[in-house]
Enzyme design. Structure first.
Site, PDB file in Angstrom:
ATOM      1  N   ASP B  25      90.348 104.499  20.240  1.00  0.00           N
ATOM      2  CA  ASP B  25      89.554 105.281  19.300  1.00  0.00           C
ATOM      3  C   ASP B  25      88.265 105.609  20.032  1.00  0.00           C
ATOM      4  O   ASP B  25      87.403 104.741  20.192  1.00  0.00           O
ATOM      5  CB  ASP B  25      89.295 104.446  18.034  1.00  0.00           C
ATOM      6  CG  ASP B  25      88.366 105.145  17.058  1.00  0.00           C
ATOM      7  OD1 ASP B  25      88.061 104.547  16.007  1.00  0.00           O
ATOM      8  OD2 ASP B  25      87.931 106.293  17.336  1.00  0.00           O
ATOM      9  N   GLU B 186      92.835 111.385  14.094  1.00  0.00           N
ATOM     10  CA  GLU B 186      92.334 110.138  13.516  1.00  0.00           C
ATOM     11  C   GLU B 186      92.867 109.843  12.126  1.00  0.00           C
ATOM     12  O   GLU B 186      93.281 108.705  11.867  1.00  0.00           O
ATOM     13  CB  GLU B 186      90.798 110.132  13.547  1.00  0.00           C
ATOM     14  CG  GLU B 186      90.289 109.876  14.956  1.00  0.00           C
ATOM     15  CD  GLU B 186      88.891 110.410  15.224  1.00  0.00           C
ATOM     16  OE1 GLU B 186      88.184 110.713  14.236  1.00  0.00           O
ATOM     17  OE2 GLU B 186      88.508 110.523  16.403  1.00  0.00           O
ATOM     18  N   ASP B 208      87.924 110.473   6.175  1.00  0.00           N
ATOM     19  CA  ASP B 208      87.457 109.850   7.412  1.00  0.00           C
ATOM     20  C   ASP B 208      86.032 110.293   7.719  1.00  0.00           C
ATOM     21  O   ASP B 208      85.818 111.399   8.220  1.00  0.00           O
ATOM     22  CB  ASP B 208      88.416 110.243   8.548  1.00  0.00           C
ATOM     23  CG  ASP B 208      88.023 109.645   9.877  1.00  0.00           C
ATOM     24  OD1 ASP B 208      88.815 109.801  10.831  1.00  0.00           O
ATOM     25  OD2 ASP B 208      86.939 109.044   9.993  1.00  0.00           O
TER      26      ASP B 208
END
Lengths: 163, 626
Positions: B25, B186, B208
């Site tokens: 990430d 993501e 998100d």
């Protein structure tokens, strides 16, 4: 078109060819997988959308869509279009714009459902006159599709103005 | 020494065949690396037990760069050389940077394309190189923890990242020496992390909110297949903006002017962030500000005030939410589950507004900072081939429409947004001058009608068009978007069947040549023996190819190949085995190509057989409704 079956068939096929299945494979396999997955996506999109599906079925029946566009002489249809457009123009000024848009959307949805019923009949009989009628129905469906887009654009604009 | 892998019963991969893969990430504020070990996906901590790696890199003249918490510590004292939030600069041009500029106290100099370089004590660097440093640190951490070299990684990107931003991320991975198997969105990664219960079905919204970007995705989950229905977002909205809002208020309270120095600004932002985080649990928190002149200001920030300051930002996040619902053709009532991702979703006001908007209590059980890396690790494990029987499949979409510039600065849309990828569209062009052998296409991304309102992606220069009379050429240009969401362009002149060569000039990125140079330079800098590394890479690739071939032949070699075909493939495989044992990387590379050539018909046959099997027993009639 049984959309449930279409969906699960689509997923099954993608499971077989999707690039994620070949991320660690060689060049040739990855390239093939890309082509197949793309083709399957294309096929799915075509069959899922009633307008695209209709056009595709017409093509398969040998009907040439490239010919001169039909002028729509169905007065009832033309009246309907005018009424819907007027209603759309009045949305902004109404007391509950979103509800007004909802009503218009429902009307268009009903119209499209009856066009689909007509198309089903046309394709089942599939004579020359039926294909002609199907082409006409698809043209009408396109008008409705454009209207739907305008409704969605207006809904988007109204929502953005809320912030 | 590698840790002992304990397989789950029923797993068909033998332990010694486990390939080391990781999910990364690469966040605006913090980055993480995670991996699947013994069946579970976990984030990997550093030697001090810290899972988060601050996405901060500090450069000093003549010394190696510092990454992470140590770099962050220098942010206040050395703001120009301590680069934070570099994600906001990836795939961006100088005008975008000016817009964000006031909040990022760096010095920019123009680069070769529209992408600006950062001027630091260690030289002028592109945001791609800075991101590569962060990735390198995570690579080292993973390889040390897992006890071996990583075969491949999955790096996540905001779903709303455009082609330039994605390409920049891929380039950073390449520069860091990573084999990037997939760029994963993501929100999809988060859905994967939560979707461990394969039996679940329904429509999920992923909200998100990270440090710098906001993404909303609507997904349908059905028996292990995650299908993205729509995605939207704001690539310049995040927790950093909340910090800025609070910092602005604090500056007013403390009587500090807008033109305060970089160090003062950094201090304000850090104080603002700590206060915001404290108010997740407290209803009021004390605040202490050090002014440049040495004096202090002390006061309190209440949750009420915080809510007032950030409410407009939270409302702003709901605009893309509405758009995503509309594009997906669903209403809030259809959403069964809402997943919260990103540290900023800990803010109470965010959770309240999201719960009200979607009419569902948001899921927060997986640490919102780790959930994306965990999902990426799960997919990395599958892509590396560790789970050949896994049924999970991710069907993602392109977030922004792709179009080309036509006469008068207008955009003609070629691929509409939310089209499932991979996808391809072809367009026919012709020449307008006699004997014309070249053509230039300007590709943009966005939803607007005018080119100037869309993002310029790249110019594709077509060469080698056979000279003809003007208007006679039929040039078929194919725009293909792959599973990473990246665009490839191919062109062929159809009347003569001649393929054009294409030169890509990215608007905000590095050309292939520039990356090659950087790779060479970085290897020289690291003192690596380039040839030894190349040899190892080719040997790893050779092993992979031979392994895959062995498995395939064992499965259906007898069924699909006759003796002669099998012998041909066997000969090529033998030659590869011989080359692999030697020291000449070029020979191995050539032998790999020969094996692929020899087995290409076999590969095609295998794929067609799988498709036929999937279609077998189904009649066309099945699609008819009752």
């Amino acid at each position: 078109m049984d959309l449930g079956v279409l969906d699960s068939r689509y997923r099954e096929l993608q499971r077989t060819v999707h690039p994620d299945r070949f991320a660690s494979a060689g060049e040739a396999e990855r390239s093939l997988s890309m082509q197949q997955a793309t083709a399957i996506n294309e096929g799915y999109q075509t069959l899922k959308d009633p307008l695209k599906r209709g056009r595709y079925l017409l093509e398969l029946s040998g009907y040439n869509l490239g010919d001169e566009p039909h002028t729509i002489r169905d007065t009832a249809f033309l009246m309907e279009q005018m009424e819907l457009r007027e209603a759309l123009g009045e949305v902004r000024g109404s007391s509950d714009p979103f509800a007004a848009l909802e009503t218009i959307m429902e009307r268009i949805a009903t119209d499209i459902v009856s066009l689909q019923a007509q198309l089903r009949e046309n394709f089942e009989r599939a004579g020359a006159a039926d294909l002609e009628a199907a082409a006409g129905a698809l043209m009408k469906m396109q008008f409705f599709r454009r209207l739907q887009e305008e409704v969605m654009d207006l809904e988007a604009a109204l929502e953005d103005e809320l912030v | 020494m590698a840790l002992l892998q304990i397989s789950e019963p029923g797993q068909s991969t033998a332990p010694h065949q486990h390939r080391l893969a990781a999910g990364i990430d690469l966040g605006t504020t913090n980055s993480l690396v995670a991996s699947v070990r013994s069946g579970t996906a976990d984030t990997l901590p550093d030697a001090q037990g810290r899972h988060l790696l601050p996405s901060v890199v500090r450069y000093r003249a003549g010394q190696a760069p510092v990454v992470g918490a140590d770099a962050l510590a220098a942010a206040v004292t050395d703001p120009l050389n301590t680069i934070a939030s570099v994600k906001r600069l990836m795939g961006r041009g100088i005008e975008d940077v000016r817009h964000i500029g006031t909040s990022l106290p760096y010095e920019f100099v123009p680069g070769s394309s529209g992408m600006p370089l950062l001027h630091t004590a260690a030289g002028n660097l592109s945001p791609i190189e800075v991101s590569a440093e962060i990735l390198r640190a995570l690579k080292t951490r993973a390889e040390e923890t897992l006890g071996g070299e990583l075969q491949g990684v999955v790096i996540t990107v905001p779903a709303y990242f455009d082609d330039a931003q994605r390409q920049a991320t891929r380039d950073a991975g390449r520069l860091a020496g990573l084999n990037v198997m997939r760029l994963l969105n993501e929100p999809t990664a988060a859905a994967v992390a939560y979707g461990l219960d394969k039996g679940s079905e329904g429509i999920i919204a992923i909200y998100d909110l990270g440090g710098g970007t906001f993404d909303i995705s609507v997904l349908r989950l059905n028996r292990g297949v995650f299908e993205v229905m729509s995605t939207a977002g704001d690539s310049a909205l995040g927790g950093d903006d909340m910090d800025r809002a609070v910092a602005g208020w604090l500056m007013q309270q403390a009587g500090i002017e807008d033109d305060a120095g970089h160090g003062q600004l950094r201090h304000m932002l850090q104080v603002a962030r700590s206060a915001k985080e404290a108010l997740t649990v407290e209803t009021s928190t004390p605040v202490c500000i050090e002014r440049d002149d040495g004096t202090r200001w002390e006061g309190y920030l209440s949750r009420e005030t915080l809510n007032e300051l950030i409410a407009p930002l939270v409302e702003k996040s709901l605009v893309p939410c509405r758009r995503a619902l509309r594009d997906a053709g669903v209403r809030t009532a259809d959403i069964g589950t809402v997943v919260m991702v990103g540290g900023s979703t800990r803010v109470p006001l965010v959770r309240e507004r999201v719960a009200v908007f979607f009419g569902a209590e948001p899921m927060v059980n997986i640490d919102p900072d780790q959930v994306v890396a965990v999902g990426a690790a799960i997919q990395a494990d599958i892509l590396a081939g560790n789970k050949p029987d896994d049924e999970m499949l991710l069907l993602d979409v392109i977030p922004l429409s792709l179009g080309i510039e036509t006469m008068g600065g207008l955009v003609e849309k070629i691929i509409p947004r939310n089209t499932t990828i991979p996808t391809a569209r072809a367009q026919e062009f012709t020449t307008f001058k006699d004997g014309q052998t070249g053509m230039s296409l300007h590709v943009v991304q966005g939803e607007r009608e005018l080119v100037e309102n869309c993002r310029s992606l790249a110019r594709f220069e077509l060469h080698d068009i056979p000279p003809m009379v003007a208007g006679a050429a039929r040039i078929r240009v194919t725009f293909q978007v792959d599973a990473d969401g990246l665009l490839n362009v191919m062109a062929e002149e159809e009347t003569q069947g001649v393929k054009s060569s294409i030169e890509v000039k990215p608007s905000y990125g590095l050309s292939d040549g520039e990356i090659e140079t950087m790779l060479r330079d970085s290897m020289a800098h690291a003192g690596d023996d380039r040839d030894a590394r190349r040899l190892r890479e080719e040997q790893v690739e050779a092993d992979r190819v031979l392994e895959a071939l062995r498995a395939a032949l064992a499965a259906d070699g007898d069924e699909l190949l006759n003796a002669a075909e099998r012998a041909l493939i066997a000969t090529a495989a033998q030659a590869l085995e011989t080359a692999r044992a030697g020291n000449d990387y070029r020979a191995i590379k050539a032998a790999i190509a020969a094996v692929e050539q020899a087995s290409s018909a076999y590969v095609e046959r295998r794929m067609n057989t799988s498709i036929s099997k999937a279609m077998a027993g189904h009649a066309v009639d099945e699609f008819k409704s009752q």
